[in-house]
Design an enzyme around this catalytic site. Sequence first.
Site, mmCIF file in Angstrom:
data_model
loop_
_atom_site.group_PDB
_atom_site.id
_atom_site.type_symbol
_atom_site.label_atom_id
_atom_site.label_comp_id
_atom_site.label_asym_id
_atom_site.label_seq_id
_atom_site.Cartn_x
_atom_site.Cartn_y
_atom_site.Cartn_z
ATOM 1 N N ASP B 36 0.812 -1.218 0.000
ATOM 2 C CA ASP B 36 0.000 0.000 0.000
ATOM 3 C C ASP B 36 0.845 1.267 0.000
ATOM 4 O O ASP B 36 0.324 2.365 -0.205
ATOM 5 C CB ASP B 36 -0.959 0.002 1.200
ATOM 6 C CG ASP B 36 -2.034 -1.080 1.069
ATOM 7 O OD1 ASP B 36 -1.941 -1.898 0.134
ATOM 8 O OD2 ASP B 36 -2.963 -1.099 1.899
ATOM 9 N N ASP B 290 -15.020 34.717 -34.691
ATOM 10 C CA ASP B 290 -14.368 33.429 -34.910
ATOM 11 C C ASP B 290 -15.087 32.317 -34.147
ATOM 12 O O ASP B 290 -15.096 31.165 -34.558
ATOM 13 C CB ASP B 290 -12.908 33.487 -34.470
ATOM 14 C CG ASP B 290 -12.158 32.230 -34.878
ATOM 15 O OD1 ASP B 290 -11.785 32.135 -36.058
ATOM 16 O OD2 ASP B 290 -11.982 31.339 -34.032
ATOM 17 N N GLY B 425 -12.002 28.611 -35.825
ATOM 18 C CA GLY B 425 -13.130 28.734 -36.725
ATOM 19 C C GLY B 425 -12.711 28.880 -38.178
ATOM 20 O O GLY B 425 -13.098 28.099 -39.041
ATOM 21 N N LEU B 426 -11.862 29.844 -38.433
ATOM 22 C CA LEU B 426 -11.443 30.116 -39.798
ATOM 23 C C LEU B 426 -10.730 28.901 -40.362
ATOM 24 O O LEU B 426 -10.951 28.483 -41.500
ATOM 25 C CB LEU B 426 -10.511 31.335 -39.785
ATOM 26 C CG LEU B 426 -9.991 31.758 -41.147
ATOM 27 C CD1 LEU B 426 -11.130 32.158 -42.067
ATOM 28 C CD2 LEU B 426 -9.026 32.918 -40.980
HETATM 29 S S1 SF4 Z 1 -2.124 -6.994 -2.565
HETATM 30 FE FE1 SF4 Z 1 -3.500 -5.239 -2.581
HETATM 31 S S2 SF4 Z 1 -3.884 -4.857 -0.428
HETATM 32 FE FE2 SF4 Z 1 -2.075 -6.156 -0.521
HETATM 33 S S3 SF4 Z 1 -0.359 -4.785 -0.500
HETATM 34 FE FE3 SF4 Z 1 -0.831 -5.193 -2.625
HETATM 35 S S4 SF4 Z 1 -2.219 -3.514 -3.183
HETATM 36 FE FE4 SF4 Z 1 -2.154 -3.577 -0.957
#
Ligand code: SF4
Lengths: 418, 530
Positions: B36, B290, B425-426
Amino acid sequence: MGGATLLKETGPREVFCGLTSIVWLHRRMPDAFFLVVGSRTCAHLLQSAAGVMIFAEPRFGTAILEERDLAGLADAHEEVKRVVHDLLKRRPEIRTLFLVGSCPSEVIKIDLARVAEHLNQELKDHVRVLNYSGSGIETTFTQGEDGALKALAPLMPESEIDQLLLVGTLSNSVEDRLVSLFNRLGIKNVASFPPRQSEDLPSIGTGTRVLLTQPYLTETARVLKDRGAHILKAPFPMGVEGSELWMKAAAQSFNIPPSLFESVLNPLISRSKKALEKYKEKLGGKKLFLLPESQLEIPLARFLHRECGMEIIEVGTPYLNREMMQPELDLLPDKTLVMEGQHVEKQLDRVRDKKPDLVVCGMGLANPLEAEGISTKWSIELVFSPIHGIDQAADLAELFSRPLHRHNLLNQKLLTHA
Amino acid sequence: MELTLWTYEGPPHIGAMRIASSMKEVHYVLHAPQGDTYADLLFTMIERRGKRPPVTYTTFQARDLGGDTAELVKGHIKEAVERFQPTALLVGESCTAELIQDQPGSLAEGMGLGIPVVSLELPAYSKKENWGASETFYQLIRGLLKNQTPENIQKDPEDWKHQKRRPRVNLLGPSLLGFRCRDDVLEVQKLLTEQGIDINAVAPLEASPADLMRLPKADANICLYPEVAESTCLWLERNFGMPFTRNVPIGIGATHDFLSEIHEILGMPTYNPKDERNKSRLNWYSQSVDSNYLTDKRVFIFGDGTHALSAARIAKEELGFEVVGLGTYSREMARQVRGMAKELGLEALITNNYLEVEEAIEATAPELVLGTQMERHSAKRLGIPCAVISTPMHVQDVPARYSPQMGWEGANVIFDSWVHPLMMGLEEHLIGMFRHDFEFVDGHQSHLGHLGGVQSENETSQKQRAINCTQDTSSEEVPIWTAEGEAELSKIPFFVRGKVRIKTEKYARQAGCRKIDSETLYDAKAHFNS
Ligand code: SF4
């Protein structure tokens, strides 16, 4: 005998989980699909690590668990199957489907092996369904590839033929080059695993000699060994020296005459050594600190020290497989500090204290270190780039000298005035 | 279980990280596995921050699960507080830790840390990033201010008059990884200062817990991003009697409404829009000749709630576009978006699935897409120009230059960035005329320039279509031009000749004539003009 100092550290870590390997695995086998059974976090990780660049319809996705999946387990298994059937309807070109476990699926004990078995029965031979875990509670970063290959290995057909098997994802160009070099040495049967198409699996048996192209394939190597293959011991093919020793291990195992080995490789070796000179000048004497992430840290430290003259401050590695790394550890200078595990804050304290010229680290840490005036190289780039083999040595050195070069170009002139 | 290939929003703890990382002196201990930690790169790479987010991840592993993970959590909390010395601590968990139920928040509260501890419960399996940001912001402010709530909440937003000072407001909602927040804050500050209104505090961006403590000193709150700040504004209104603004100043009309609203809330002299008439160039640029080509351009809009709603209003009222699709991934704002869509005679698209959005774009065949990075990719595939109006963030959405969305300058930026992907536009007029000339067919580009990027793809795909069209028709019978017809055709200026030839042939086929003479040509002209 080199005596690296092996230390361990625990604490907050800053590394990717094994799911991240999907980012390169799905490119290697375009007929495979990687379906993570996980959370929104897992989906977000893949998206963030892959960048939105490789858009189209990606060959990976996440079956995101929701409240109601957490309630009853039987449900979750059926739900995975439903998602798979929906997916296959939309994407009939998929030949191999990897169900990839994540932290949440492990914690609530979704049995992906059983789901895969059911699906294989239902789908007969249309699609092969495999499973492995890329969860962050069990795997780091490149270990995900180990898991995927381990899951694929049992499908390799049995055969006794004499062959050399290169194991680990390589870029196609590097693979072609290595195969042609082995052919020139007289080793005719050279196969790769994973293959470029998930169904073109190489065979395996007692005649198979395995060279690992990557240092993180511990489990895969074990399975291949159980199937009769012989795992050759060598440093990894990074840099001239490592690549030469790596190829030599194969040459010896196939009884290639040393004279042939030398006549084929010597011209390449001297050419690459010459190409390295330029980088040796730039990198020589510069201090290097590698934070743990990809498992490539030890082979890279060995290359950057022995062939580019860098001074190693610390080599981080998320985990250390002594047996597999021994040939590498033997080549490190005495008392090189190899740190297994991580306490990211303490490690960054050491970085600041030792003031290295270059830090190899993950993407989350690169800009903060740059802002402190420390040059960095992202480790994730190293798993994407063609860096294997004698011919790539100078390119590999270039990857490390570029940030230093840039630092010299910009920092003094501009940033000091800021 | 929902199959997701790409998502518009991260999990709710990413929202909490956005609040923590936006602020000063706050630290967030997140009970989460090592993987994470990828979230750091959202801030350091995408937002290009030179600082790590103030987050300690406990990075527990499978082998810890058998043992005492609660002790592990406490160890990390203690260490983080000692090392980073925050003045307020957020404690929470990501999806995996939610399943093990260590309750890190209560653990932290029981540790006697001597600083305010805010325990975050962000259900990872039902909520998403913006909700997480909103909830974190609200919990943090509530945690810091709940002991200060006055007995008598009768607040007079006109206090400034009695106290003989300028009125002052808080700007609530801007955060990291929010769309152009950095610049919007500056623009809104400028906007308000010009009206004689001071800024009491901006939060969460660059705010410290001490800044949050002085929020009640303001006369009113400006809710800049309802996705993040509305629940906080409502709480401050209920508990401190602070009124807040409902208009988000994106676009000329909305900026006027916003200024009227804040004048009224603060009891200031009636706001006269005429005084501000020339503050933005959008009005005049849109009126200029324009821009005629913008008339009734069909646009498809998708994004977060705030930006999608604003875009719809600007598109319709300020640029004279026709909105042919409107949607959002912000379920929290689905009601408003549905309302706006209904006003436009549309049905709103509320979804998290980018493929559904792509299908809707394809089905409505717009000439311009205003969307997120996902829609940019979809539009590219469909050969339709696109401008990005909303998160999820991409490194391109954090430009070096000043480019707000709000206020007068924001309207200028919007005019440029929406109109730029279209042809001038032009230019469009000329290209339309020359399209069938050989230079074009051979792949030459207009010397009129800037056909880079999206436009040139668009141009290519139009060419493609033109070619397909010839192939299609070749299967049918091609009418023959008589010498007289050819002669008449040659009198037509060369730059429209190709177009006329094709249209005439088309008419001839429809009408079933095998030969084209001068009369057929005039019939065709009359047919297509009517
Ligand atoms: S598997 Fe999913 S929850 Fe686990 S560390 Fe990787 S991203 Fe995070």
